[in-house]
Design a protein around this motif. Structure first.
Motif, mmCIF file in Angstrom:
data_model
loop_
_atom_site.group_PDB
_atom_site.id
_atom_site.type_symbol
_atom_site.label_atom_id
_atom_site.label_comp_id
_atom_site.label_asym_id
_atom_site.label_seq_id
_atom_site.Cartn_x
_atom_site.Cartn_y
_atom_site.Cartn_z
ATOM 1 N N SER A 1 0.856 -1.902 0.078
ATOM 2 C CA SER A 1 -0.502 -0.045 -0.097
ATOM 3 C C SER A 1 0.856 1.359 0.119
ATOM 4 O O SER A 1 0.308 2.321 -0.145
ATOM 5 C CB SER A 1 -0.979 -0.457 1.081
ATOM 6 O OG SER A 1 -0.277 0.221 2.529
ATOM 7 N N LEU B 1 -15.338 4.330 6.960
ATOM 8 C CA LEU B 1 -14.126 5.055 6.040
ATOM 9 C C LEU B 1 -12.840 4.480 6.275
ATOM 10 O O LEU B 1 -11.701 4.276 4.801
ATOM 11 C CB LEU B 1 -14.081 6.366 6.629
ATOM 12 C CG LEU B 1 -14.958 7.197 5.881
ATOM 13 C CD1 LEU B 1 -15.039 8.647 6.144
ATOM 14 C CD2 LEU B 1 -15.399 6.971 4.016
ATOM 15 N N GLU B 2 -12.413 4.285 8.002
ATOM 16 C CA GLU B 2 -10.969 3.278 7.284
ATOM 17 C C GLU B 2 -10.733 2.142 7.206
ATOM 18 O O GLU B 2 -9.855 1.818 6.633
ATOM 19 C CB GLU B 2 -11.094 3.340 9.164
ATOM 20 C CG GLU B 2 -8.827 3.137 9.573
ATOM 21 C CD GLU B 2 -8.931 3.221 11.071
ATOM 22 O OE1 GLU B 2 -7.684 2.829 11.639
ATOM 23 O OE2 GLU B 2 -9.746 3.545 11.887
ATOM 24 N N TRP C 1 -13.033 1.526 5.024
ATOM 25 C CA TRP C 1 -12.677 1.140 2.967
ATOM 26 C C TRP C 1 -11.753 1.651 2.857
ATOM 27 O O TRP C 1 -11.514 1.541 2.049
ATOM 28 C CB TRP C 1 -14.134 2.511 3.046
ATOM 29 C CG TRP C 1 -14.031 2.359 1.893
ATOM 30 C CD1 TRP C 1 -13.836 2.930 1.280
ATOM 31 C CD2 TRP C 1 -14.758 1.711 1.496
ATOM 32 N NE1 TRP C 1 -14.549 3.147 -0.235
ATOM 33 C CE2 TRP C 1 -15.333 2.100 -0.769
ATOM 34 C CE3 TRP C 1 -16.198 1.424 0.937
ATOM 35 C CZ2 TRP C 1 -15.903 1.901 -1.115
ATOM 36 C CZ3 TRP C 1 -16.987 0.148 -0.225
ATOM 37 C CH2 TRP C 1 -16.854 0.793 -1.016
ATOM 38 N N ASP C 2 -11.019 2.557 3.297
ATOM 39 C CA ASP C 2 -9.758 3.224 3.027
ATOM 40 C C ASP C 2 -8.768 1.393 3.131
ATOM 41 O O ASP C 2 -7.888 1.475 1.609
ATOM 42 C CB ASP C 2 -9.868 4.115 3.256
ATOM 43 C CG ASP C 2 -10.254 5.529 3.403
ATOM 44 O OD1 ASP C 2 -10.799 5.293 1.716
ATOM 45 O OD2 ASP C 2 -10.350 6.459 3.542
ATOM 46 N N LYS C 3 -8.825 0.835 4.036
ATOM 47 C CA LYS C 3 -7.567 0.270 4.262
ATOM 48 C C LYS C 3 -7.148 -1.419 3.154
ATOM 49 O O LYS C 3 -6.397 -1.393 2.458
ATOM 50 C CB LYS C 3 -7.134 -0.397 5.360
ATOM 51 C CG LYS C 3 -6.277 -1.290 5.851
ATOM 52 C CD LYS C 3 -6.399 -1.378 7.668
ATOM 53 C CE LYS C 3 -5.054 -2.905 8.255
ATOM 54 N NZ LYS C 3 -5.118 -2.523 9.418
ATOM 55 N N PHE D 1 -8.505 -0.714 -0.057
ATOM 56 C CA PHE D 1 -8.923 -0.011 -0.862
ATOM 57 C C PHE D 1 -6.993 -0.407 -1.035
ATOM 58 O O PHE D 1 -6.737 -0.165 -2.499
ATOM 59 C CB PHE D 1 -9.245 1.062 -1.222
ATOM 60 C CG PHE D 1 -10.985 0.541 -1.711
ATOM 61 C CD1 PHE D 1 -11.342 1.380 -3.561
ATOM 62 C CD2 PHE D 1 -12.233 0.764 -1.374
ATOM 63 C CE1 PHE D 1 -12.285 0.607 -4.526
ATOM 64 C CE2 PHE D 1 -13.428 -0.065 -1.788
ATOM 65 C CZ PHE D 1 -13.618 0.158 -3.121
ATOM 66 N N ASN D 2 -6.676 0.630 -0.145
ATOM 67 C CA ASN D 2 -5.109 0.499 0.032
ATOM 68 C C ASN D 2 -3.943 -0.970 -0.343
ATOM 69 O O ASN D 2 -3.301 -0.582 -1.442
ATOM 70 C CB ASN D 2 -4.766 1.255 1.034
ATOM 71 C CG ASN D 2 -5.348 2.418 1.087
ATOM 72 O OD1 ASN D 2 -5.418 3.654 -0.113
ATOM 73 N ND2 ASN D 2 -5.284 3.547 2.495
ATOM 74 N N ARG E 1 -5.431 -0.202 -4.320
ATOM 75 C CA ARG E 1 -4.176 0.960 -5.046
ATOM 76 C C ARG E 1 -3.276 0.582 -4.666
ATOM 77 O O ARG E 1 -2.137 0.971 -5.740
ATOM 78 C CB ARG E 1 -4.465 1.796 -3.924
ATOM 79 C CG ARG E 1 -3.573 3.122 -4.089
ATOM 80 C CD ARG E 1 -3.481 4.021 -2.495
ATOM 81 N NE ARG E 1 -2.491 5.353 -2.722
ATOM 82 C CZ ARG E 1 -1.601 5.532 -2.425
ATOM 83 N NH1 ARG E 1 -1.474 4.198 -1.548
ATOM 84 N NH2 ARG E 1 -0.940 6.657 -2.672
ATOM 85 N N ALA F 1 -16.242 -3.724 0.705
ATOM 86 C CA ALA F 1 -15.231 -3.492 0.872
ATOM 87 C C ALA F 1 -14.036 -3.976 -0.131
ATOM 88 O O ALA F 1 -13.918 -4.087 -1.213
ATOM 89 C CB ALA F 1 -14.780 -2.750 1.580
ATOM 90 N N THR G 1 -13.686 -3.596 -4.190
ATOM 91 C CA THR G 1 -12.499 -3.958 -4.343
ATOM 92 C C THR G 1 -11.778 -5.262 -5.297
ATOM 93 O O THR G 1 -11.483 -5.059 -6.214
ATOM 94 C CB THR G 1 -11.379 -4.431 -3.363
ATOM 95 O OG1 THR G 1 -10.963 -5.082 -3.348
ATOM 96 C CG2 THR G 1 -11.321 -2.542 -2.157
#
Length: 447
Positions: free
Chosen positions: A261, A300-301, A303-305, A307-308, A312, A352, A356
């Motif tokens: 990440s 959101l944390e 979700w972002d983790k 996706f990262n 990503r 999530a 992804t």
């Protein structure tokens, strides 16, 4: 008991050629027959053909050792009629009718392509100690095999002369059968048969998330097919453990720690692989996480983790490896997606993760079309639910019964179910495939 030289040779040949089924037409000592059985894979066997006037070579049978008693010519005709084939055949050049044995085996197509015949008491250069009658018989069958254009031979002039002969494809024989279409199907693409085209000898690969589970299985598969493999994992100790496993199998490997990440980590490991090995031919982007939370509870944390790492981070790996491959003019990128890219697995909640993995498929399709004309193929594998230690955790174990009811195959996937797919996608055999999502889920996504 000390092994004879010929028995040492036979054991070494079996270890090198890794046959599954062996046909033995001379009396091997009991100890050596059992030793050869030890080198056979599960499902393999040795069939010992004994003349009527001789006892079987062993008193204690094993599941891998079978015997038949009777005239050997009759046994061979029966086996031929049944369509039996063998990877290795042992013949004694001084026994009665060895040429008949050989002709029956070859005319009955009983020796597989690349199969090996070991001729004991062969008439080899510098061999001594065989009387006139036996020597005449030995020379006749030895000369027949040496003159056969279908066989590639090497002779070992030890105390008991041994001729080791391998059956080669007809496409490699200069004097081919008249009327045969000599194209890529017959001769093999660029002279390479299908199994050769699946080999990865000399290729450079990396596997992210290679320290456990699916990534570990992918690393072993790529290494066994001939590639050098860099094991990349967030935890260095896990990567080192898998690298040690590959080392024990004679595979050239290195362990590396990286958080995919993080752009700097991705760039670092790609640069190190190129610096050490000169190129990257196979990028296996497998690392991923699943935080399992209901949609209304997903932060959101989380979700972002997710996706990262899953999207990503995978994109950054594709881009970094892709730049190297585009400069080379060739490369294979293999991404790990999921059956969750096609259906919504239930009853677990994983918004999530599902999102992804759908993104991984679309990313794969896009890169696959953009880069194929420059020699880089991008594909992905979508496993079903894989039986890993996580499945047996307190949180997930109660869900197994529900999952099994949704899988036509009636079982969870094993990591070994995925290995052939990654080798195929990494090899030249899949050069015309790009942007494909290869689903291996026991049929679950079909219901």
């Amino acid at each position: 008991m000390e092994q004879s030289k010929e028995n040492q040779v036979y054991r070494m040949v079996v270890q090198l050629t890794r046959p599954k089924n062996i046909l033995q037409l001379f009396n091997h000592c009991t100890d050596n027959v059992h030793a050869l059985c030890d080198y056979l894979p599960d499902g393999g066997h040795i069939l010992v053909c004994n003349p009527i006037d001789r006892h079987p070579p062993c008193e204690h049978s094993t599941p891998k050792l079978h015997t038949r008693t009777g005239r050997r010519e009759d046994i061979l005709k029966e086996l031929s009629a049944l369509g039996e084939q063998y990877d290795m055949v042992f013949i004694d050049a001084t026994e009665e009718n060895p040429i008949n044995y050989y002709n029956l085996i070859m005319s009955g197509n009983m020796l597989r392509m690349n199969g090996v015949i070991c001729l004991q008491n062969a008439s080899t250069s510098g061999q001594e100690g065989i009387d006139d009658e036996m020597g005449f018989t030995s020379r006749k069958v030895t000369d027949v095999i040496k003159a056969d254009a279908r066989m590639q031979q090497v002779e070992l002039a030890i105390d008991c002369g041994i001729l080791v002969a391998r059956r080669i494809p007809l496409s490699q024989i200069t004097d081919r059968t008249k009327g045969v279409v000599e194209d890529g199907v017959f001769q093999g693409l660029k002279g390479h048969g299908i199994l050769d085209r699946l080999q990865l000898d000399g290729k450079i690969a990396y596997v992210t998330g290679g320290g456990q589970g699916i990534g570990r299985a992918f690393a072993h598969a790529l290494g066994e097919a001939g590639a050098k493999v860099a094991i990349i994992d967030l935890v260095l100790e896990k990567a080192e453990a898998v690298a040690h496993e590959l080392y024990l199998k004679g595979i050239n490997t290195v362990a590396m720690a990286a958080d995919i990440s993080q752009e700097k980590d991705v760039k670092r490991v790609v640069d190190e692989i190129v610096a050490n090995w000169g190129r990257i031919d196979i990028a296996c982007n497998n690392a991923g996480i699943n935080m399992n939370s209901a949609s209304e509870d997903t932060t959101l944390e989380e979700w972002d983790k997710t996706f990262n790492v899953n999207l990503r981070g995978l994109f950054m790996c594709c881009q970094a490896a892709g730049r190297v491959m585009l400069s080379q003019g060739y490369g294979k990128i293999i991404n790990t997606a999921s059956m969750a890219s096609l259906i919504v697995p239930h009853p677990q909640k994983q918004l999530a993760y599902n999102t992804t993995k759908a993104g991984v498929v679309k990313l794969t399709q896009t890169l696959g079309t953009e880069w194929i004309d420059r020699g880089v193929r991008v594909n992905c594998i979508s496993p079903g639910i894989v039986d890993t230690p996580l499945i047996h955790s307190d949180a997930l174990k109660p869900l197994v019964t529900s999952w099994l009811a949704d899988i036509p195959a009636g079982r969870l996937a094993q990591v070994t179910d995925l290995q052939a797919a990654v080798v195929y996608l990494a090899s030249e055999a899949s050069d015309y495939m790009t942007g494909h999502n290869l689903v291996i889920d026991g049929g679950q996504s079909l219901w």
